[in-house]
Design a protein around this motif. Sequence first.
Motif, PDB file in Angstrom:
ATOM      1  N   ASN A 190       0.780  -1.229   0.000  1.00 38.49           N
ATOM      2  CA  ASN A 190       0.000   0.000   0.000  1.00 38.49           C
ATOM      3  C   ASN A 190       0.811   1.278   0.000  1.00 38.49           C
ATOM      4  OD1 ASN A 190      -1.503   2.148   2.116  1.00 38.49           O
ATOM      5  ND2 ASN A 190      -2.774   1.399   0.442  1.00 38.49           N
ATOM      6  N   HIS A 191       1.832   1.363   0.870  1.00 38.31           N
ATOM      7  CA  HIS A 191       2.475   2.665   1.045  1.00 38.31           C
ATOM      8  C   HIS A 191       3.957   2.537   1.365  1.00 38.31           C
ATOM      9  CE1 HIS A 191       1.187   1.366   5.085  1.00 38.31           C
ATOM     10  NE2 HIS A 191       2.282   1.977   5.510  1.00 38.31           N
ATOM     11  N   ASP A 192       4.660   3.595   1.090  1.00 41.96           N
ATOM     12  CA  ASP A 192       6.020   3.776   1.582  1.00 41.96           C
ATOM     13  C   ASP A 192       5.909   4.546   2.890  1.00 41.96           C
ATOM     14  OD1 ASP A 192       9.103   4.028   1.060  1.00 41.96           O
ATOM     15  OD2 ASP A 192       8.405   6.059   1.523  1.00 41.96           O
ATOM     16  N   HIS A 222      -3.290  -2.448  -4.505  1.00 46.84           N
ATOM     17  CA  HIS A 222      -3.828  -1.453  -3.570  1.00 46.84           C
ATOM     18  C   HIS A 222      -2.770  -0.408  -3.195  1.00 46.84           C
ATOM     19  CE1 HIS A 222      -6.844   0.206  -0.958  1.00 46.84           C
ATOM     20  NE2 HIS A 222      -7.621  -0.877  -1.041  1.00 46.84           N
ATOM     21  N   LEU A 223      -1.980   0.023  -4.182  1.00 50.15           N
ATOM     22  CA  LEU A 223      -0.988   1.071  -3.950  1.00 50.15           C
ATOM     23  C   LEU A 223      -1.681   2.406  -3.705  1.00 50.15           C
ATOM     24  CD1 LEU A 223       0.798  -1.166  -5.353  1.00 50.15           C
ATOM     25  CD2 LEU A 223       2.138   0.737  -6.276  1.00 50.15           C
ATOM     26  N   SER A 224      -1.210   3.134  -2.715  1.00 48.51           N
ATOM     27  CA  SER A 224      -1.731   4.470  -2.436  1.00 48.51           C
ATOM     28  C   SER A 224      -1.274   5.429  -3.529  1.00 48.51           C
ATOM     29  CB  SER A 224      -1.225   4.949  -1.079  1.00 48.51           C
ATOM     30  OG  SER A 224      -1.498   6.333  -0.912  1.00 48.51           O
ATOM     31  N   LYS A 225      -2.202   6.219  -4.053  1.00 48.97           N
ATOM     32  CA  LYS A 225      -1.821   7.190  -5.083  1.00 48.97           C
ATOM     33  C   LYS A 225      -1.074   8.373  -4.488  1.00 48.97           C
ATOM     34  CE  LYS A 225      -6.287   9.622  -5.067  1.00 48.97           C
ATOM     35  NZ  LYS A 225      -7.456  10.031  -5.881  1.00 48.97           N
ATOM     36  N   ASP A 226      -1.197   8.597  -3.192  1.00 45.12           N
ATOM     37  CA  ASP A 226      -0.520   9.715  -2.532  1.00 45.12           C
ATOM     38  C   ASP A 226       0.760   9.304  -1.820  1.00 45.12           C
ATOM     39  OD1 ASP A 226      -2.397  11.886  -3.074  1.00 45.12           O
ATOM     40  OD2 ASP A 226      -3.776  10.783  -1.779  1.00 45.12           O
TER      41      ASP A 226
END
Length: 262
Positions: free
Chosen positions: A166-168, A216-220
């Motif tokens: 999902n996120h870094d 489900h990678l976060s676009k932000d």
Amino acid sequence: MRFSVLASGSSGNAIYIESGQHSFLVDAGLSGRKMEELFAGIGKNMADLDGILVTHEHSDHIKGLGIVARKHKVPVYANAKTWDAMDGLVGAIPVEQRFHFDMGTVKTFGSVDIESFAVSHDAADPMFYVFHENGRKLSLITDTGYVSDRMKGVIGASDAYVFESNHDVGMLQMGRYPWSVKRRILSDVGHVSNEDAAVAMSEVMAEKPTRIYLSHLSKDNNMKALARMSVEQTLQSKGIIVGEYVDLLDTDANVPTPLVLV
């Protein structure tokens, strides 16, 4: 058994799976019109679906559910708490199309067995699915704050994964989200980071050809290149070299992945 990740991300999620004479949709998180476009993109028709399997009631997983189910008279499967949580969110679904799929159980459709399992997310009773057919295994796991040993036991040694990345963590911590949202994402009922996802991947993969779709990678708070690099580096640190028997693939919010064999 073949599948396509139709859409993945906070703007909407949907995965198509077919096996023999049966076909399924896991979640319908985009508008009815957009779902039609995505199906056309892989040359399929929603009227041919044997069922829609719901993971949980968040809007990016059920936005188009009611419209698709009513228009095409598709059976819908969800656990009892999720059905209750969806009440008022998806409109009226005819009783003859409403089916219960209890958590931790298996349903069989022809040659395919579909196994449900619990994840850790801030929803009523979230669960995901593993598809088994003729010794082949496809595991879907997103929307979980962590990957427990119990989850690993269910999804282990799959031939293909749709796996949340999902996120870094650094991007999230430095980003524009208010702290309450950051805390929710980082919590045990939020979403897994690139690094934590990769560690879990390294612990469930068997030494055989394995295809992993980062999803489900976060676009932000993430980027495709960053997710791939983070996951690849973490796997390499565990002695797993991407390209030897492991393939990492991207998913997109609006473009289906090619329909491929598991």
